[in-house]
Write a protein that holds these residues in place. Structure first.
Motif, PDB file in Angstrom:
ATOM      1  N   ARG A 146       0.833  -1.201   0.000  1.00  0.00           N
ATOM      2  CA  ARG A 146       0.000   0.000   0.000  1.00  0.00           C
ATOM      3  C   ARG A 146       0.872   1.257   0.000  1.00  0.00           C
ATOM      4  O   ARG A 146       0.585   2.224  -0.707  1.00  0.00           O
ATOM      5  CB  ARG A 146      -0.916  -0.004   1.222  1.00  0.00           C
ATOM      6  CG  ARG A 146      -1.765   1.257   1.326  1.00  0.00           C
ATOM      7  CD  ARG A 146      -2.794   1.131   2.418  1.00  0.00           C
ATOM      8  NE  ARG A 146      -3.655   2.314   2.459  1.00  0.00           N
ATOM      9  CZ  ARG A 146      -4.802   2.377   3.103  1.00  0.00           C
ATOM     10  NH1 ARG A 146      -5.247   1.323   3.769  1.00  0.00           N
ATOM     11  NH2 ARG A 146      -5.523   3.486   3.087  1.00  0.00           N
ATOM     12  N   THR A 153       3.746   1.938  -9.766  1.00  0.00           N
ATOM     13  CA  THR A 153       3.102   2.348 -11.017  1.00  0.00           C
ATOM     14  C   THR A 153       4.096   3.085 -11.911  1.00  0.00           C
ATOM     15  O   THR A 153       4.157   2.841 -13.125  1.00  0.00           O
ATOM     16  CB  THR A 153       1.906   3.271 -10.717  1.00  0.00           C
ATOM     17  OG1 THR A 153       0.968   2.590  -9.890  1.00  0.00           O
ATOM     18  CG2 THR A 153       1.223   3.697 -12.007  1.00  0.00           C
ATOM     19  N   GLY A 210      -5.378   3.419 -14.863  1.00  0.00           N
ATOM     20  CA  GLY A 210      -5.812   2.155 -14.280  1.00  0.00           C
ATOM     21  C   GLY A 210      -5.309   1.995 -12.858  1.00  0.00           C
ATOM     22  O   GLY A 210      -6.036   1.537 -11.967  1.00  0.00           O
ATOM     23  N   ALA A 211      -4.065   2.383 -12.631  1.00  0.00           N
ATOM     24  CA  ALA A 211      -3.482   2.292 -11.288  1.00  0.00           C
ATOM     25  C   ALA A 211      -4.207   3.221 -10.320  1.00  0.00           C
ATOM     26  O   ALA A 211      -4.437   2.871  -9.156  1.00  0.00           O
ATOM     27  CB  ALA A 211      -2.001   2.636 -11.339  1.00  0.00           C
ATOM     28  N   GLY A 213      -7.321   4.088 -10.511  1.00  0.00           N
ATOM     29  CA  GLY A 213      -8.606   3.453 -10.217  1.00  0.00           C
ATOM     30  C   GLY A 213      -8.457   2.317  -9.213  1.00  0.00           C
ATOM     31  O   GLY A 213      -9.266   2.174  -8.288  1.00  0.00           O
ATOM     32  N   ILE A 214      -7.413   1.510  -9.380  1.00  0.00           N
ATOM     33  CA  ILE A 214      -7.170   0.410  -8.445  1.00  0.00           C
ATOM     34  C   ILE A 214      -6.859   0.954  -7.056  1.00  0.00           C
ATOM     35  O   ILE A 214      -7.361   0.444  -6.049  1.00  0.00           O
ATOM     36  CB  ILE A 214      -6.006  -0.466  -8.957  1.00  0.00           C
ATOM     37  CG1 ILE A 214      -6.421  -1.193 -10.243  1.00  0.00           C
ATOM     38  CG2 ILE A 214      -5.574  -1.477  -7.892  1.00  0.00           C
ATOM     39  CD1 ILE A 214      -5.267  -1.910 -10.924  1.00  0.00           C
ATOM     40  N   ARG A 217      -9.949   2.120  -5.366  1.00  0.00           N
ATOM     41  CA  ARG A 217     -10.795   1.001  -4.936  1.00  0.00           C
ATOM     42  C   ARG A 217     -10.219   0.303  -3.711  1.00  0.00           C
ATOM     43  O   ARG A 217     -10.951  -0.069  -2.777  1.00  0.00           O
ATOM     44  CB  ARG A 217     -10.935   0.009  -6.092  1.00  0.00           C
ATOM     45  CG  ARG A 217     -11.905  -1.116  -5.875  1.00  0.00           C
ATOM     46  CD  ARG A 217     -13.338  -0.601  -5.911  1.00  0.00           C
ATOM     47  NE  ARG A 217     -14.284  -1.684  -5.727  1.00  0.00           N
ATOM     48  CZ  ARG A 217     -14.844  -2.364  -6.721  1.00  0.00           C
ATOM     49  NH1 ARG A 217     -14.525  -2.050  -7.984  1.00  0.00           N
ATOM     50  NH2 ARG A 217     -15.723  -3.321  -6.492  1.00  0.00           N
ATOM     51  N   LEU A 218      -8.905   0.114  -3.685  1.00  0.00           N
ATOM     52  CA  LEU A 218      -8.290  -0.647  -2.606  1.00  0.00           C
ATOM     53  C   LEU A 218      -8.002   0.179  -1.366  1.00  0.00           C
ATOM     54  O   LEU A 218      -8.064  -0.335  -0.248  1.00  0.00           O
ATOM     55  CB  LEU A 218      -6.967  -1.258  -3.111  1.00  0.00           C
ATOM     56  CG  LEU A 218      -7.069  -2.348  -4.188  1.00  0.00           C
ATOM     57  CD1 LEU A 218      -5.680  -2.819  -4.568  1.00  0.00           C
ATOM     58  CD2 LEU A 218      -7.902  -3.520  -3.707  1.00  0.00           C
TER      59      LEU A 218
END
Length: 221
Positions: A146, A153, A210-211, A213-214, A217-218
């Motif tokens: 995390r 990225t 994309g990273a 967005g991930i 979400r996480l």
């Protein structure tokens, strides 16, 4: 005097071939990141080991990877190992070179991530009956990843761009290799490489978005 005449139609007609090359580019970048992450975690742990030989091996890898050009690392994988009787094809040599580079940079990133995890987390896990390995796997690693997600990225984007170095060891199936082959046949350098540059940009932006967005979400809590 500027008298260059642009011919975009042949370049646009070759777009399907260039997209196939972009797929190979992504394959190399993703594989180099997966393997690089695995090696990078091991190197980061070795750097914190109480055994001097482990610390020495990890430090040597990191120093070489971070302080020599990636081009030289790919050359060594392709030409250097060939001198020792280990012959790698262009794809594998490029993958090995980028993986070596990724692992070195990621090891330092992970080392910082490990330091960001409070030691009390490990002590708490051990007091609850977790073994050392389970505490590292279930408690430390998720928090470490995390903390280092965004630097990872950036490294992924860097890996995508590094694949363009494959042309120097004869790889002609990735995006740069396909573009160079088309350029040699038509001498329309500006058109083909302009389109290739746009494709690299699009790939990098897709990975970055994309990273994000991930991460949202996480890590939204």
């Amino acid at each position: 005097m500027f008298n260059y005449t642009f011919h975009w139609r042949p370049a646009l007609n070759a777009l399907p071939q260039m997209l196939e090359g972009a797929v190979v580019t992504l394959q190399i970048a993703v594989l180099s990141m997966i393997i690089g992450i695995a090696i990078g975690v091991v190197l980061a742990v070795m750097q914190g080991s109480r055994f001097r030989v482990f610390r020495g091996i990890a430090s040597a890898w990191v120093e070489v990877a971070r302080n020599t050009p990636a081009l030289f690392q790919i050359y060594m994988a392709y030409f250097g190992l060939g001198q020792l009787g280990i012959h790698l094809d262009s794809f594998v040599a490029l993958l090995a070179g980028i993986t070596f580079n990724n692992a070195g940079y990621l090891a330092e990133t992970f080392r910082g991530g490990l330091r960001a995890v409070p030691r009390t987390q490990v002590r708490a896990a051990r007091s609850l009956g977790f073994g050392a390995f389970d505490a590292f796997r279930l408690i430390v690693m998720p928090q470490m990843f995390r903390a280092v997600f965004h630097p990872m990225t950036n490294q992924m984007v860097w890996a995508i761009l590094m694949t363009s170095l494959g042309v120097i060891v004869g790889l002609n199936t990735d995006l740069t290799g396909v573009t160079q082959e088309l350029n040699v046949r038509t001498f329309r350098t500006f058109e083909y490489f302009a389109i290739a540059a746009v494709l690299y940009y699009i790939i990098a932006k897709i990975v970055t978005l994309g990273a994000r967005g991930i991460a949202w979400r996480l890590f939204k809590y």
